[in-house]
Design a protein around this motif. Structure first.
Motif, PDB file in Angstrom:
ATOM      1  N   GLY A 172     -76.174   4.366 -76.946  1.00 42.98           N
ATOM      2  CA  GLY A 172     -74.843   4.769 -77.395  1.00 42.98           C
ATOM      3  C   GLY A 172     -74.712   6.226 -77.768  1.00 42.98           C
ATOM      4  O   GLY A 172     -73.635   6.660 -78.196  1.00 42.98           O
ATOM      5  N   THR A 173     -75.772   7.018 -77.603  1.00 41.51           N
ATOM      6  CA  THR A 173     -75.689   8.453 -77.885  1.00 41.51           C
ATOM      7  C   THR A 173     -74.887   9.138 -76.782  1.00 41.51           C
ATOM      8  O   THR A 173     -75.110   8.880 -75.591  1.00 41.51           O
ATOM      9  CB  THR A 173     -77.089   9.075 -77.963  1.00 41.51           C
ATOM     10  OG1 THR A 173     -77.827   8.427 -79.005  1.00 41.51           O
ATOM     11  CG2 THR A 173     -77.007  10.573 -78.247  1.00 41.51           C
ATOM     12  N   VAL A 174     -73.970  10.020 -77.175  1.00 40.78           N
ATOM     13  CA  VAL A 174     -73.086  10.685 -76.225  1.00 40.78           C
ATOM     14  C   VAL A 174     -73.472  12.156 -76.112  1.00 40.78           C
ATOM     15  O   VAL A 174     -73.640  12.846 -77.126  1.00 40.78           O
ATOM     16  CB  VAL A 174     -71.602  10.579 -76.652  1.00 40.78           C
ATOM     17  CG1 VAL A 174     -70.689  11.157 -75.568  1.00 40.78           C
ATOM     18  CG2 VAL A 174     -71.230   9.122 -76.923  1.00 40.78           C
ATOM     19  N   THR A 175     -73.620  12.630 -74.884  1.00 32.58           N
ATOM     20  CA  THR A 175     -73.898  14.046 -74.634  1.00 32.58           C
ATOM     21  C   THR A 175     -72.892  14.585 -73.630  1.00 32.58           C
ATOM     22  O   THR A 175     -72.257  13.842 -72.892  1.00 32.58           O
ATOM     23  CB  THR A 175     -75.323  14.252 -74.100  1.00 32.58           C
ATOM     24  OG1 THR A 175     -75.510  13.445 -72.926  1.00 32.58           O
ATOM     25  CG2 THR A 175     -76.358  13.884 -75.149  1.00 32.58           C
ATOM     26  N   GLU A 176     -72.767  15.911 -73.615  1.00 34.36           N
ATOM     27  CA  GLU A 176     -71.886  16.597 -72.679  1.00 34.36           C
ATOM     28  C   GLU A 176     -72.738  17.401 -71.709  1.00 34.36           C
ATOM     29  O   GLU A 176     -73.703  18.056 -72.112  1.00 34.36           O
ATOM     30  CB  GLU A 176     -70.932  17.530 -73.430  1.00 34.36           C
ATOM     31  CG  GLU A 176     -70.021  16.811 -74.407  1.00 34.36           C
ATOM     32  CD  GLU A 176     -69.347  17.772 -75.375  1.00 34.36           C
ATOM     33  OE1 GLU A 176     -68.262  18.296 -75.058  1.00 34.36           O
ATOM     34  OE2 GLU A 176     -69.927  18.003 -76.459  1.00 34.36           O
ATOM     35  N   VAL A 180     -68.174  12.027 -82.407  1.00 32.36           N
ATOM     36  CA  VAL A 180     -68.188  10.592 -82.147  1.00 32.36           C
ATOM     37  C   VAL A 180     -67.634   9.874 -83.369  1.00 32.36           C
ATOM     38  O   VAL A 180     -68.163  10.003 -84.481  1.00 32.36           O
ATOM     39  CB  VAL A 180     -69.603  10.097 -81.811  1.00 32.36           C
ATOM     40  CG1 VAL A 180     -69.602   8.584 -81.620  1.00 32.36           C
ATOM     41  CG2 VAL A 180     -70.127  10.784 -80.556  1.00 32.36           C
ATOM     42  N   VAL A 181     -66.559   9.119 -83.183  1.00 32.51           N
ATOM     43  CA  VAL A 181     -65.923   8.380 -84.278  1.00 32.51           C
ATOM     44  C   VAL A 181     -66.606   7.036 -84.459  1.00 32.51           C
ATOM     45  O   VAL A 181     -67.011   6.667 -85.559  1.00 32.51           O
ATOM     46  CB  VAL A 181     -64.414   8.199 -84.002  1.00 32.51           C
ATOM     47  CG1 VAL A 181     -63.742   7.411 -85.135  1.00 32.51           C
ATOM     48  CG2 VAL A 181     -63.734   9.549 -83.817  1.00 32.51           C
ATOM     49  N   THR A 182     -66.762   6.271 -83.366  1.00 31.71           N
ATOM     50  CA  THR A 182     -67.475   5.000 -83.419  1.00 31.71           C
ATOM     51  C   THR A 182     -68.241   4.800 -82.119  1.00 31.71           C
ATOM     52  O   THR A 182     -67.879   5.334 -81.073  1.00 31.71           O
ATOM     53  CB  THR A 182     -66.522   3.792 -83.604  1.00 31.71           C
ATOM     54  OG1 THR A 182     -65.634   3.715 -82.485  1.00 31.71           O
ATOM     55  CG2 THR A 182     -65.721   3.912 -84.893  1.00 31.71           C
TER      56      THR A 182
END
Length: 770
Positions: free
Chosen positions: A415-419, A437-439
């Motif tokens: 669930g980790t978000v990267t750009e 990241v909010v949720t």
């Protein structure tokens, strides 16, 4: 306009790599035109004697791997030049005086072999050569459609262009200077006479002229090869063309001539793997009026269905509303009511007097792989994105393919978000975070992340979300591993963002055509056919003189060419996949560069060489690979296309801020087998022919037409070479405003797709610094 045709065999060519078969020739020897002026004698096409002084050479090899009917069209990993050569030219300038190209198998040593970290094929280099085991591959087994290659110096760097540039064929490869304190070129490109003619077209320069590069240290090649090899024979066996299975487009013999000793696959047919689609994109306004309003209720209903789910629909005649098609938001997200206002004399515009601050909403299921929701206000993008939990998934914005190098959000298995800024078929560059990241939560195997980000991108590497109603192209993919790796599935889609609290006018849609391969890619078919006098394509484009555009002007009538012929694609039909042998051919595009050391000007003598700049233009203007047709298929016929332009529009490269004269030293066309006959280039102001080139095909005069360098179809385009030595015509000097007329003649007894009509060469400016 009258001309005299003539070819010169130009002496015994002993110091050459591509020995045998059709001899190297030039098209403008003494007496070849009525007003030929130059120095009598014979010009040598021996690469060690075409210029004064000692000439050396080195070889470079770029690897190619393909299966039957497959296309290889990509940039190989950079290949270091031989260390002894790099060391020798530190602080010096190399003068390239000519080159040869072949395609060979190689079983011997591969000094310094390199490939990319991601498995991209590379190659190796030798000084002076390591060719003992080389065996040439006949053109009927592997066909070069075109190529680029670059010699790079230590003060240049390779980069990926954000959009393709045409040189003249499309490429995303870019090479730029690094800081340095000299005026010589840090890199040079080679691109003359690619295609079937690449091996026996002469690539030598006149004495005293060369392509210069300072501190050379590596070589880059970007070939386009088409595999036409019937695996019943070894790839180097000189058996002549042995047909193998072909796509159904060739089942009608009128499509092309199947008996010309080369596979019709070289014309890049659009097989059943290719699908075409038209996407309608209505324009949306929240202020002003539509320049092209929708004028019927049925057209209104159809356009709205492309944008949103329509709730209620009614037709009114109301002067208080703008004329045309109007969307009204409802309490249900992504559902809009629809009004068609038939009041043609209405003066109302699309703005809403008491409208709240504009918020745009969009929701889309992207190919059944992921789901995306956008809520955009004037400052912030609120993004909700979901996909399979446990494996990575991602979405790229404003793009139709990875090759567009999009800004992308990647969610890994935890669930980790990267750009990222994606590369062309590589993971690209990790960007500095701009998201919050909010949720991030998982439920029933689906991971959903909610995040925010400024509407405007932090730099050009970041996507800027729209601030008005629009449709955004996106690519999405899912993986089979927790961390980013090669995708399991991918697709191209779009998301429409519409006002959530105010009405919007729907204007007439724009139709955009796309071509897809195996429903895995989606590329816009953006071809502009230019009108006369620059090009015949728009009005008399098929070569017969009829009042009709070229078939390549629209995707609907396009039958084949570069748009159906990308890297790794197969040109046989999808239904024939099981017939493709597993055997992979491995061979090399081999280049031999002939060179001297440049010496600068001294008090008692001039510089040893003057640098040659490229120029290139297309007779068909912006089409690049057009189609040649015939009114009566199978009836013998010769077609032609023409172009009118000025010298300043001939695709001049390295253009200085000021110049008065262009001096031409190499002129040569590029056209395709098996139908190219002749190309001519004229000074339209003086009615003088500048260069007249007839395609030179394999002939029994030079031995068996099954043998390499003398195959039955298409082995040479003899250039026009100009200079001040024996046997050469004096260079033409043109002003930027000189009017130019170009013409190509071709055999259009049958239709031929993916054709080219180029003029290219090398020249100097009168203001060159060296």
């Amino acid at each position: 306009m009258k001309f005299l045709g003539s070819l010169s065999f130009c002496g015994v060519a002993a110091a050459v790599m591509n020995k045998g078969g059709v001899p190297y020739q030039i098209s403008n020897p003494p007496g070849s035109t009525p007003h030929w002026h130059g120095k009598p004698g014979q010009y040598s096409t021996d690469f060690e004697h075409n210029v004064a002084g000692t000439v050396e050479h080195f070889d470079v090899y770029g690897e190619v791997q393909t299966q039957y009917s497959q296309v290889y069209w990509t940039r190989n990993a950079p290949i270091p030049l031989p260390p002894a050569l790099v060391e020798r030219f530190k602080g010096k300038v190399m003068a390239i005086t000519g080159y040869e190209v072949d395609q060979v198998t190689h079983s011997g040593p591969k000094p310094g072999y390199t490939q990319g970290a991601d498995g991209t094929l590379g190659g190796f280099s030798c000084y002076p050569s390591c060719s003992e085991t080389d065996q040439s591959v006949p053109i009927y087994n592997a066909y070069n459609h075109h190529y680029f290659s670059w010699l790079m110096g230590k003060d240049s760097e390779l980069y990926e262009r954000e959009s393709p540039t045409k040189l003249p064929n499309p490429t995303r490869t870019g090479i730029r200077d690094l800081p340095h304190n000299y005026s010589f070129p840090t890199n040079i490109v080679f691109k003359e006479n690619p295609g079937g003619e690449f091996r026996k077209s002469y690539h030598g320069y006149p004495s005293g002229y060369a392509q210069l590069v300072a501190n050379p240290n590596q070589w880059v090649v970007e070939p386009m090869q088409i595999d036409t090899h019937n695996r019943k024979h070894n790839i180097t066996q000189q058996t002549g063309y042995t047909p193998d299975f072909l796509p159904q487009i060739f089942s009608n013999r009128s499509e092309t001539n199947l008996g010309n000793s080369l596979s019709p696959l070289i014309e890049c047919p659009c097989s059943t793997r290719i699908s075409k689609m038209v996407v309608r994109s209505p324009a949306l306004l929240v202020s002003g009026t539509c320049g092209h309003p929708i004028t019927t209720s049925s057209a209104c209903s159809s356009a709205a269905a492309d944008l949103t789910t329509v709730g209620k629909f009614k037709t009114v005649n109301d002067l208080a509303l703008p004329f045309g098609c109007i969307l009204q938001p409802t309490e249900t997200p992504a559902v809009h009511d629809l009004i068609f206002n038939s009041a043609t004399d209405s003066t109302a515009d699309c703005s809403t007097a008491s409208a709240p601050a504009l918020v745009l909403l969009g929701k889309a299921s992207l190919g059944g792989l992921t789901n995306l929701t956008l809520s955009l206000d004037s400052h912030t993008a609120n993004i909700t994105f979901s996909g399979p939990d446990g494996n990575w998934f991602g979405v790229g914005f404003g793009a139709g393919a990875m090759a567009d190098l999009p800004y992308t959000l990647i969610v890994d298995g935890s669930g980790t978000v990267t750009e990222r800024k994606l590369g062309n078929h590589d993971p690209g560059t990790l960007l500095k975070p701009s998201i919050t990241v909010v949720t991030s939560s998982a439920n029933n195997g689906i991971r959903t992340v909610r995040l925010t980000r400024p509407l405007t991108g932090a730099s050009s590497d970041y996507f800027t979300f729209p601030s008005s109603p629009s449709q955004v192209k996106v690519i999405t993919a899912i993986g089979s591993t927790p961390d980013l790796s090669y995708h399991k599935a991918r697709t191209v889609d779009q998301i429409t963002v519409l006002p959530s609290g105010q009405d919007a006018c729907v204007c007439q849609p724009k139709n955009t055509s796309y071509i897809s391969y195996m429903n895995q890619t989606k590329e816009e078919y953006a071809v502009t056919c230019v009108d006369e006098p620059r090009s015949d394509m728009l009005k008399h484009g098929d070569g017969t003189g009829r009042d009709t555009p070229n078939m390549a002007c629209t995707a609907a009538t396009y039958h084949g060419g570069l748009h159906c012929c990308k890297h790794t694609w197969f040109l046989t039909d999808l239904e024939q996949s099981s017939q493709i042998p597993d055997q992979v051919d491995t061979y090399y595009l081999k280049w031999r560069y002939y060179f001297q050391e440049y010496t600068p000007r001294a008090e008692t003598k001039p510089a040893s060489h003057q640098h040659l700049h490229h120029w290139v233009f297309l007779i068909d203007a912006d089409v690049n690979d057009y189609e040649e047709d015939n009114a009566n298929y199978g009836d013998k016929s010769i077609g032609k296309i023409t172009a009118h332009l000025t010298a300043r529009d001939m695709g001049l490269e390295d253009t200085p801020s000021a110049y008065n004269k262009l001096n031409f030293f190499v002129m040569t066309p590029h056209c395709h087998a098996p139908n190219c006959i002749r190309e001519e280039l004229w000074n339209a102001d003086t009615n003088e022919i500048l260069c007249n080139v007839t395609a030179n095909y394999g002939d029994i005069t030079f031995g068996s037409t099954k043998k390499v360098f003398n195959e039955a179809n298409y082995v040479a385009i003899p250039p026009c070479i100009f200079g001040y030595q024996a046997g050469l015509q004096s260079p033409f000097s043109l002003t930027p405003d000189t009017k130019i007329y170009a013409v190509k003649y071709f055999n259009n007894t049958f239709r031929h797709t993916g054709q080219m009509a180029q003029w290219t060469g090398l020249m100097t400016y009168d203001t060159d610094p060296f």
